[in-house]
Scaffold this motif. Structure first.
Motif, mmCIF file in Angstrom:
data_model
loop_
_atom_site.group_PDB
_atom_site.id
_atom_site.type_symbol
_atom_site.label_atom_id
_atom_site.label_comp_id
_atom_site.label_asym_id
_atom_site.label_seq_id
_atom_site.Cartn_x
_atom_site.Cartn_y
_atom_site.Cartn_z
ATOM 1 N N ARG A 1 24.163 10.590 43.495
ATOM 2 C CA ARG A 1 24.078 10.426 44.996
ATOM 3 C C ARG A 1 25.362 10.727 45.772
ATOM 4 N NH1 ARG A 1 19.521 6.916 43.721
ATOM 5 N NH2 ARG A 1 21.296 4.962 43.799
ATOM 6 N N ARG A 2 26.342 10.145 45.201
ATOM 7 C CA ARG A 2 27.585 10.331 45.738
ATOM 8 C C ARG A 2 28.288 11.597 45.748
ATOM 9 N NH1 ARG A 2 29.715 4.584 46.016
ATOM 10 N NH2 ARG A 2 31.814 5.260 46.659
ATOM 11 N N ILE A 3 28.140 12.158 44.635
ATOM 12 C CA ILE A 3 28.502 13.475 44.332
ATOM 13 C C ILE A 3 27.759 14.621 45.347
ATOM 14 C CG2 ILE A 3 28.764 15.429 42.735
ATOM 15 C CD1 ILE A 3 28.612 13.354 40.541
ATOM 16 N N ALA A 4 26.532 14.385 45.382
ATOM 17 C CA ALA A 4 25.438 14.896 46.382
ATOM 18 C C ALA A 4 26.246 15.047 47.910
ATOM 19 C CB ALA A 4 24.085 14.774 46.221
ATOM 20 N N GLN A 5 26.484 13.855 48.000
ATOM 21 C CA GLN A 5 27.182 13.672 49.430
ATOM 22 C C GLN A 5 28.303 14.330 49.783
ATOM 23 O OE1 GLN A 5 27.795 9.519 49.653
ATOM 24 N NE2 GLN A 5 27.220 9.417 52.135
ATOM 25 N N ALA A 6 29.364 14.306 48.656
ATOM 26 C CA ALA A 6 30.478 14.987 49.019
ATOM 27 C C ALA A 6 30.238 16.717 49.014
ATOM 28 C CB ALA A 6 31.547 14.775 47.627
ATOM 29 N N LYS A 7 29.214 17.168 48.271
ATOM 30 C CA LYS A 7 28.865 18.530 48.315
ATOM 31 C C LYS A 7 28.146 18.818 49.482
ATOM 32 C CE LYS A 7 27.511 22.453 46.668
ATOM 33 N NZ LYS A 7 28.240 23.573 46.590
ATOM 34 N N ASN B 1 34.119 30.360 38.636
ATOM 35 C CA ASN B 1 32.716 31.356 38.702
ATOM 36 C C ASN B 1 31.309 30.449 39.141
ATOM 37 O OD1 ASN B 1 34.100 33.725 38.288
ATOM 38 N ND2 ASN B 1 33.468 33.607 36.197
ATOM 39 N N GLU B 2 31.220 29.422 38.417
ATOM 40 C CA GLU B 2 30.181 28.477 38.545
ATOM 41 C C GLU B 2 30.329 27.967 39.980
ATOM 42 O OE1 GLU B 2 27.620 28.280 36.985
ATOM 43 O OE2 GLU B 2 28.498 29.218 35.025
ATOM 44 N N LEU B 3 31.404 27.394 40.487
ATOM 45 C CA LEU B 3 31.492 27.139 41.862
ATOM 46 C C LEU B 3 31.138 27.995 42.838
ATOM 47 C CD1 LEU B 3 35.171 25.213 41.669
ATOM 48 C CD2 LEU B 3 32.850 24.160 42.229
ATOM 49 N N ASN B 4 31.569 29.560 42.626
ATOM 50 C CA ASN B 4 31.271 30.520 43.433
ATOM 51 C C ASN B 4 29.836 30.707 43.574
ATOM 52 O OD1 ASN B 4 33.816 30.585 44.125
ATOM 53 N ND2 ASN B 4 34.380 32.241 42.860
ATOM 54 N N LYS B 5 29.039 30.256 42.323
ATOM 55 C CA LYS B 5 27.505 30.543 42.468
ATOM 56 C C LYS B 5 26.876 29.498 43.295
ATOM 57 C CE LYS B 5 27.311 32.279 37.876
ATOM 58 N NZ LYS B 5 26.891 31.952 36.354
ATOM 59 N N GLY B 6 27.797 28.505 43.681
ATOM 60 C CA GLY B 6 27.269 27.526 44.530
ATOM 61 C C GLY B 6 27.053 26.244 43.619
ATOM 62 N N ASN B 7 27.462 26.042 42.366
ATOM 63 C CA ASN B 7 27.095 24.969 41.623
ATOM 64 C C ASN B 7 28.017 23.872 41.777
ATOM 65 O OD1 ASN B 7 24.702 25.452 39.534
ATOM 66 N ND2 ASN B 7 26.128 27.169 38.977
ATOM 67 N N ILE B 8 27.545 22.764 41.423
ATOM 68 C CA ILE B 8 28.376 21.420 41.365
ATOM 69 C C ILE B 8 28.640 21.582 39.895
ATOM 70 C CG2 ILE B 8 28.834 18.915 41.262
ATOM 71 C CD1 ILE B 8 26.491 18.829 43.633
ATOM 72 N N ALA C 1 17.817 16.882 39.747
ATOM 73 C CA ALA C 1 16.672 16.121 40.272
ATOM 74 C C ALA C 1 16.863 15.569 41.614
ATOM 75 C CB ALA C 1 16.600 14.707 39.394
ATOM 76 N N LEU C 2 17.854 15.664 42.541
ATOM 77 C CA LEU C 2 18.027 15.316 43.775
ATOM 78 C C LEU C 2 18.029 16.752 44.590
ATOM 79 C CD1 LEU C 2 21.099 12.827 43.720
ATOM 80 C CD2 LEU C 2 18.620 12.317 44.407
ATOM 81 N N GLY C 3 17.902 17.713 43.915
ATOM 82 C CA GLY C 3 17.670 19.103 44.436
ATOM 83 C C GLY C 3 19.122 20.015 44.645
ATOM 84 N N ASN C 4 20.195 19.581 44.012
ATOM 85 C CA ASN C 4 21.392 20.219 43.797
ATOM 86 C C ASN C 4 21.570 21.091 42.790
ATOM 87 O OD1 ASN C 4 23.291 18.525 45.859
ATOM 88 N ND2 ASN C 4 21.976 17.330 44.822
ATOM 89 N N LYS C 5 22.121 22.346 43.138
ATOM 90 C CA LYS C 5 22.690 23.080 41.894
ATOM 91 C C LYS C 5 23.770 22.498 41.012
ATOM 92 C CE LYS C 5 22.834 27.547 42.321
ATOM 93 N NZ LYS C 5 23.413 29.086 42.929
ATOM 94 N N ALA C 6 23.597 22.252 40.132
ATOM 95 C CA ALA C 6 24.586 21.751 38.999
ATOM 96 C C ALA C 6 24.409 22.285 37.839
ATOM 97 C CB ALA C 6 24.347 20.066 39.261
ATOM 98 N N ILE C 7 25.844 22.141 37.089
ATOM 99 C CA ILE C 7 25.719 22.661 35.698
ATOM 100 C C ILE C 7 26.840 21.916 34.999
ATOM 101 C CG2 ILE C 7 27.274 24.502 36.104
ATOM 102 C CD1 ILE C 7 26.213 26.153 33.840
ATOM 103 N N SER C 8 26.367 21.457 33.845
ATOM 104 C CA SER C 8 27.748 20.656 32.878
ATOM 105 C C SER C 8 28.039 21.734 32.184
ATOM 106 C CB SER C 8 26.887 19.592 32.100
ATOM 107 O OG SER C 8 26.184 20.004 30.998
#
Ligand code: ADP
Ligand code: ASP
Ligand code: MG
Length: 404
Positions: free
Chosen positions: A24-30, A123-130, A87-94
């Motif tokens: 949730r905190r990360i999603a907020q920063a994004k 590249n992943e950031l530019n695709k909109g990923n966290i 699950a919170l609806g963010n684009k994210a990749i590990s």
């Protein structure tokens, strides 16, 4: 759009609920319009448990295999964090350390970052990923997995921040920031709103594990401001940076302590050229990192030489030392594994007399015997019995008026 790197420590991602909280905190920063890279530590005590497990299988685990094993802790937390963010609806990749381009030397368990090839992350950031990167690990030129030393996820975070040109590296942990002493030991310790790299580096190197010393070093080298703050509260935290004002330099800033100290004394060493090299070269070859070294003035060309190592390395260091002591004609080598270090730190001590005398007086008033003393321009360290470290920290904190 700002690029920020956030790092979450083990206690911040210790269970599923905490991982969801961090997400949730990360999603907020994004959502605030930032590009966000996150570095995750292993959940809770995972790293300790994996080390224990390896030692249950064999007394001396292979260094290479141990590093691969330990790196899995951070893979677990980073993948779970990416799932929670999605699950919170963010684009994210590990990404593992290797995938994130963390290139290191081949010193297993203490690898140093040689460079960060951060194109994949960018590249992943530019695709909109966290982008969630597994901390504490890298890869050698031979594609072998390495780890960066205990607490090394902080270093991953600052190295990534430097490589990506991030605005700030935020280290989220289980305390509100950097304090005038470990707040778990000294309840009256005060949170610092800011601290310079130089003081923070001494603090971290002498036991304040709230930030890894190499992370501070990299921050200074690349001019990356580092914010240390809580992942559980909204307290503003402590900013580690270079532009500290003159005013607050003028005093002892903080007390550090370290309970992981053992010492070896080589008694009756002949005082002639080449002896120190004969002692320390084999220790270095055995990957034993030696800390404080003190050699007495010789009497009739015979001296004593004392040095400290981490408690976990004492047995191995004694194994290496005993034949050397014999071969150089020393009388014996003796060890003490029940020591600790207490340090007063502050740029205010530079060129100002009296701090050492005051520190020694306070310790003597509490019946604490000093075994070894070392100093830098901004630090005085006393090595004492580990059972007295807690009292020493509290007494010094009070004597140097750090609670106000
Ligand atoms: P993380 O798992 O988040 O990396 P660490 O356990 O490595 O957390 O570091 C945080 C701990 O550092 C705190 O819980 C605190 O006990 C300890 N600590 C030691 N000295 C200090 C200090 N001067 N200020 C803040 N915390 C400190
Ligand atoms: N998980 C590793 C450790 O416990 C690295 C870290 O947390 O920074 O040391
Ligand atoms: Mg840590």
């Amino acid at each position: 759009m700002a690029l920020i790197v956030q790092k979450y420590g083990g206690s911040s991602v210790a269970d599923a609920e905490k991982i969801r909280n961090v997400a949730r905190r990360i999603a907020q920063a994004k959502a605030q319009g930032n590009q966000v890279v996150v570095v995750a530590s292993a959940m809770g005590d995972t790293t300790d448990e994996l080390i224990k497990l390896a030692h249950q299988v064999t007394e001396q685990p292979s260094q290479r295999e141990l590093d691969v094993l330990l790196s899995t802790g951070e893979i677990v937390s980073s993948t779970l964090l990416a799932m929670a963010l999605r699950a919170l609806g963010n684009k994210a990749i590990s990404l593992s350390g290797a995938q994130a381009g963390i290139r290191t030397d081949a010193t297993y368990s203490q690898a140093r970052i040689l460079k960060v090839e951060s194109e994949r992350v960018a590249n992943e950031l530019n695709k909109g990923n966290i982008v969630i990167v597994a901390g504490f690990q890298g890869i050698t030129g031979e594609m072998d997995v390495t780890t960066l030393g205990r607490g090394g996820s902080d270093t991953t975070a600052v190295a990534l921040a430097a490589s990506l040109g991030a605005e700030i590296c935020q280290i989220y942990t289980d305390v509100d920031g950097v304090f005038t002493a470990d707040p778990r030991l000294v309840p009256e310790a005060q949170q610092l709103s800011e601290i310079g790299y130089e003081e923070m580096l001494e603090l971290a190197s002498y036991g304040a594990r709230v930030v890894h010393p190499r992370a501070v070093e990299l921050g200074e080298l690349f001019g990356i401001p580092i914010l240390v703050a809580s992942s559980f509260t909204d307290s503003p935290g402590t900013l580690i940076h270079g532009g500290i004002s003159m005013e607050i330099r003028n005093r002892v800033r903080s007390i550090a302590h370290d309970l992981d100290v053992a010492k070896i004394t080589v008694v009756g060493v002949p005082d002639r050229p080449g002896i120190a090299a004969a002692i320390f070269e084999p220790l270095a070859k055995a990957d034993i990192s030696v800390d404080t070294i003190v050699q007495n003035t010789s009497i009739e060309n015979i001296t004593d030489l004392t040095f400290t190592v981490a408690k976990s390395q004492l047995a191995r260091a004694m194994e290496v030392m005993e034949p050397i002591a014999k071969s150089i004609g020393a009388r014996e080598s003796i060890s003490d594994s029940k020591l600790g270090k207490v340090s007063i730190i502050g740029t205010g001590m530079q060129n100002a007399p009296g701090y050492a005398a005051r520190m020694f007086r306070v310790l003597s008033e509490h019946g604490i015997n000093i075994q070894l003393i070392t100093t830098s321009e901004i630090r005085i360290t006393c090595i004492i019995n580990d059972t007295q470290v807690k009292d020493a920290v509290r007494a010094l904190h009070q004597a140097f008026k750090l609670e106000t």
